[in-house]
Design an enzyme around this catalytic site. Structure first.
Site, PDB file in Angstrom:
ATOM      1  N   GLU A 336       5.739  -5.711  -0.392  1.00 52.61           N
ATOM      2  CA  GLU A 336       4.346  -5.611  -1.338  1.00 52.61           C
ATOM      3  C   GLU A 336       3.334  -6.241  -1.997  1.00 52.61           C
ATOM      4  OE1 GLU A 336       6.423  -0.998  -2.422  1.00 52.61           O
ATOM      5  OE2 GLU A 336       7.207  -2.921  -4.025  1.00 52.61           O
ATOM      6  N   CYS A 337       2.381  -6.250  -1.179  1.00 49.89           N
ATOM      7  CA  CYS A 337       1.266  -6.486  -2.277  1.00 49.89           C
ATOM      8  C   CYS A 337       1.418  -8.354  -2.510  1.00 49.89           C
ATOM      9  CB  CYS A 337       0.620  -5.920  -3.426  1.00 49.89           C
ATOM     10  SG  CYS A 337      -0.670  -6.302  -4.278  1.00 49.89           S
ATOM     11  N   GLY A 338       2.009  -8.604  -3.822  1.00 48.68           N
ATOM     12  CA  GLY A 338       2.317  -9.953  -3.922  1.00 48.68           C
ATOM     13  C   GLY A 338       3.519 -10.914  -2.787  1.00 48.68           C
ATOM     14  N   MET A 341       1.671 -11.733  -0.004  1.00 49.39           N
ATOM     15  CA  MET A 341       0.533 -12.605  -0.033  1.00 49.39           C
ATOM     16  C   MET A 341       1.570 -14.043   0.826  1.00 49.39           C
ATOM     17  SD  MET A 341      -1.536 -11.411  -3.256  1.00 49.39           S
ATOM     18  CE  MET A 341      -2.049 -12.779  -3.978  1.00 49.39           C
ATOM     19  N   GLY A 438       2.117  -4.996   3.508  1.00 47.94           N
ATOM     20  CA  GLY A 438       1.060  -4.569   3.550  1.00 47.94           C
ATOM     21  C   GLY A 438       0.924  -4.784   2.207  1.00 47.94           C
TER      22      GLY A 438
END
Length: 464
Positions: A336-338, A341, A438
């Protein structure tokens, strides 16, 4: 059977009025009195929730009418409050601010659903009698709201406080439960996503000194007995809620790692508990520490601040290579998110490109302003090990990075954003093998199939 749960909600007129500081001050002040405080945060939030857990010395859970059914809200409050003397809920944004003009999913709506008294924190900078009008308006704006008191923040001196109190007492029936002076400096500084993480708080590791300073302020300036009386006068809690998770807890048969360090630490406690309930042994890991990871059957990468530690993460090549190898081997990986990345080819910060794990041929870049903020709804377009096709997933996003377009036409997106930005162009949920990534954050109680499917995928791969 009814249950007495002393409880209150600390609300504000907007973000930045001081409700977080007041909530932290009260949680620690009551904890120092020997009370067991169950902390809660309304809405999608990891940072305030983490500080509340530190202040109360107990895990903080999030309550939100957008994610959670009424049954889930009641169950969360009931189960987390068991054995505690006080349940303290910090609201978010303004008291009546929600996702639309009707104020849907607002702090006020949560207060009504939980039959919970509200104490309103007001920034009184350059105001006197007008504050009384604001209090009166808030008290009568929506039927069913129990505005049980106000705390006046950022007062300028004794004369200012005297006029404020007299105006409110003369024009409303709402008691003043404390008046805080202006603080010379916030003991807990902020940055781009909110309060500074306790893990980055210099010599005051865990922020304990700052929290005790806030507690001392509450003890000096707030009516703690009056505030406690508000909570104790909350109606008995009906109806008796059901369990947090369906079915009996499963025997732990697989090991799922989750990164919990200064770079990635955004996890709802219920997400981790849901994995354990479904049969996972959880292993805490770090992308900052070069220590080799143990053998795993799955991996969960939450959100956080990878941009702050991009150079250190990029230098930890062995760990990044291990993550890519796990993905190529088909282990279930949820990011998720971080975490997303870190799974991309690179992370750009201030014009510097930092190589990441390289699972997905994409680059994320950190921006000075938010690129996605608020509630999300995402439709799963295809079956995968985490989500069934056709599932509508409610979540949230809060990211300052954006996924660059280069190569994205070749990526496999599995989710259509009905509400929210996602990775861009109305898409989110990249998929490679059994790796799903995502910008969308989920709460396990809002997506009850996620944890059992995650564990089942890990079990299948382990048997195979």
């Amino acid at each position: 059977m009814s249950t007495p749960i002393p409880r209150l909600i600390l609300a504000g007129l907007s973000g930045g009025t001081g409700k977080t500081i007041v909530s932290l001050a009260l949680a620690r002040a009551f904890e120092r009195m020997g009370m067991c405080v169950a902390p809660f945060k309304k809405g999608p939030d990891y940072i305030d929730a983490k500080w509340l857990s530190l202040a109360a010395r107990r895990p903080c859970s999030n309550l939100d009418p957008f994610f959670h059914t009424d049954e889930a809200l009641h169950a969360l409050l009931k189960h987390r409050s068991e054995g505690c003397d006080l349940s303290l809920i910090e609201g978010n944004r303004g008291l009546f601010d929600g996702k639309d003009e009707q104020g849907s999913c607002s702090t006020a709506e949560l207060a009504r659903k939980l039959d919970c008294p509200v104490i309103l924190t007001i920034d009184c900078t350059k105001m006197t009698r007008t504050v009384a009008a604001i209090v009166q308006g808030c008290a009568t704006f929506e039927p069913g709201l129990n505005l049980a008191g106000v705390i006046l923040n950022r007062t300028a001196g004794e004369r200012h406080r005297s006029v404020l109190r007299a105006s409110i007492e003369a024009n409303t029936d709402v008691p003043v439960l404390g008046m805080l002076p202006k603080m010379a400096a916030n003991p807990i500084p902020e940055r781009h996503m909110g309060l500074l993480s306790d893990q980055e708080y210099g010599s005051d590791r865990g922020g304990q000194k700052a929290l005790n300073i806030l507690a001392g302020m509450a003890e000096q300036w707030l009516d703690l007995d009056g505030i406690l009386a508000v909570a104790e006068n909350a109606p008995e809690f009906l109806p008796e809620p059901g369990p947090l998770f369906a079915g009996a807890a499963m025997e732990k048969t697989v090991r799922i790692g989750y990164v919990d360090d200064a770079a990635l630490w955004f996890y709802y406690p219920e997400n981790l508990e849901a994995l354990e309930h479904a049969g996972a042994e959880l292993v805490r890991l770090s992308v900052l520490d070069p220590t080799p990871w143990p053998k795993l059957d799955g991996l969960y990468l939450g959100g956080g601040f990878p941009e702050v530690f991009a150079e250190r993460i990029a230098g930890n090549r062995e760990v990044l290579a291990g993550i890519k190898s796990m993905s190529q081997a088909g282990l279930p990986i949820y990011a998720e998110c971080g975490g997303f990345m870190i799974l991309c080819d690179a992370l750009e910060c201030d014009g510097v490109r930092h190589p990441m794990a390289g699972v997905f041929p994409a680059t994320t870049t950190f921006c000075p302003k938010p690129q996605g903020l608020g509630y999300t709804e995402a439709l799963s377009l295809k079956d995968n090990v985490f989500h069934r096709e056709g599932t509508l997933i409610r979540g949230h996003e809060f990211h300052y990075s954006v996924c660059l377009d280069e190569g994205m036409q070749h990526l496999d997106f599995t989710m259509k954003m009905v509400r929210g930005m996602g990775a861009g162009k109305g898409r989110d949920g990249l998929l490679y093998q059994n790796t799903f990534a995502g910008y969308n954050h989920i709460h396990a109680l809002a997506v009850p199939g996620w944890a059992p499917r995650f564990v089942a995928a890990a079990q299948t791969l382990k048997r195979g």
